[in-house]
Scaffold this motif. Structure first.
Motif, mmCIF file in Angstrom:
data_model
loop_
_atom_site.group_PDB
_atom_site.id
_atom_site.type_symbol
_atom_site.label_atom_id
_atom_site.label_comp_id
_atom_site.label_asym_id
_atom_site.label_seq_id
_atom_site.Cartn_x
_atom_site.Cartn_y
_atom_site.Cartn_z
ATOM 1 N N ALA A 43 21.004 23.754 48.606
ATOM 2 C CA ALA A 43 19.886 23.370 47.919
ATOM 3 C C ALA A 43 19.092 24.018 47.445
ATOM 4 O O ALA A 43 19.013 23.363 46.093
ATOM 5 C CB ALA A 43 19.096 22.535 49.286
ATOM 6 N N GLY A 44 19.018 25.083 47.100
ATOM 7 C CA GLY A 44 18.758 26.228 46.692
ATOM 8 C C GLY A 44 17.320 25.933 46.532
ATOM 9 O O GLY A 44 15.830 26.124 46.133
ATOM 10 N N GLY A 69 15.188 28.693 48.910
ATOM 11 C CA GLY A 69 15.320 29.748 49.572
ATOM 12 C C GLY A 69 13.547 30.125 49.185
ATOM 13 O O GLY A 69 12.916 31.016 50.113
ATOM 14 N N ASP A 70 12.372 29.917 48.668
ATOM 15 C CA ASP A 70 11.436 30.176 48.502
ATOM 16 C C ASP A 70 10.357 29.071 49.684
ATOM 17 O O ASP A 70 8.853 29.411 49.122
ATOM 18 C CB ASP A 70 11.101 29.304 46.836
ATOM 19 C CG ASP A 70 11.217 28.525 46.398
ATOM 20 O OD1 ASP A 70 11.272 27.209 46.781
ATOM 21 O OD2 ASP A 70 10.649 28.099 45.644
ATOM 22 N N GLY A 71 10.968 27.858 50.338
ATOM 23 C CA GLY A 71 9.983 27.347 50.946
ATOM 24 C C GLY A 71 9.669 26.118 49.882
ATOM 25 O O GLY A 71 9.090 25.103 50.284
ATOM 26 N N THR A 72 10.087 26.223 48.875
ATOM 27 C CA THR A 72 9.954 24.044 48.146
ATOM 28 C C THR A 72 11.010 23.398 48.488
ATOM 29 O O THR A 72 12.047 23.341 49.021
ATOM 30 C CB THR A 72 9.868 24.371 46.984
ATOM 31 O OG1 THR A 72 11.748 25.588 45.941
ATOM 32 C CG2 THR A 72 8.863 25.969 46.551
#
Length: 150
Positions: A144-145, A147-150
């Motif tokens: 889902a892309g 990786g930055d926590g968003t």
């Protein structure tokens, strides 16, 4: 801690994206079943966590413990128990990432010991469930892309 349990999954995302999900501990409660919180308490060179305090609520096992991490770039990460909890007495494991034609092959290995007497077969079944749940959560989050926590 004798036996290790291992499983693999293919994630349709590049290694760097998968490792970004693994390294973003604050987001673990969103995708790692049983993890109630994950707080970075130490940082290594390159700004990745060297120690993380976890609060776990996995049914019969509720505990808090600290893991120490050893990173190998985007190729993998290993961890060991730095501070045991009241239930978890030993814990080690790691993620190994490798390029695959469909994205990234992720191999997860885990060994856990607890204070509660537990037959080996039951312990391995619990480890297998933990690994499979974590791998599926990791795959879904990385694909889902997020990786930055968003």
């Amino acid at each position: 801690m004798a036996d290790r349990t291992t499983a693999s999954i293919t994630v349709a995302a590049p290694r760097a994206d998968v490792m970004a999900v693994i390294a973003h501990f604050a987001a673990y409660p969103e995708w790692a079943s049983g993890v109630r919180s994950a707080e970075v308490v130490g940082r290594a060179d390159g700004d990745r966590a060297s120690q993380v305090r976890f609060a776990l609520d996995a049914g019969v096992i509720k505990d808090s413990y600290v893991l120490s991490y050893d990173w190998d770039g985007d190729d993998g990460v290993r961890w060991d128990l730095a501070e045991p909890g009241s239930v978890i007495t030993a814990l080690s494991g790691g993620y190994l990432l490798a390029d695959a034609s469909e994205g990234t092959k992720v191999t997860y290995d885990l060994a856990v010991d607890v204070r509660i007497p537990m037959p080996g077969m039951l312990k391995r079944r619990a480890e297998k469930t933990i690994i499979e749940t974590a791998l599926k959560g990791l795959r879904d989050r990385a694909e889902a892309g997020r990786g930055d926590g968003t």
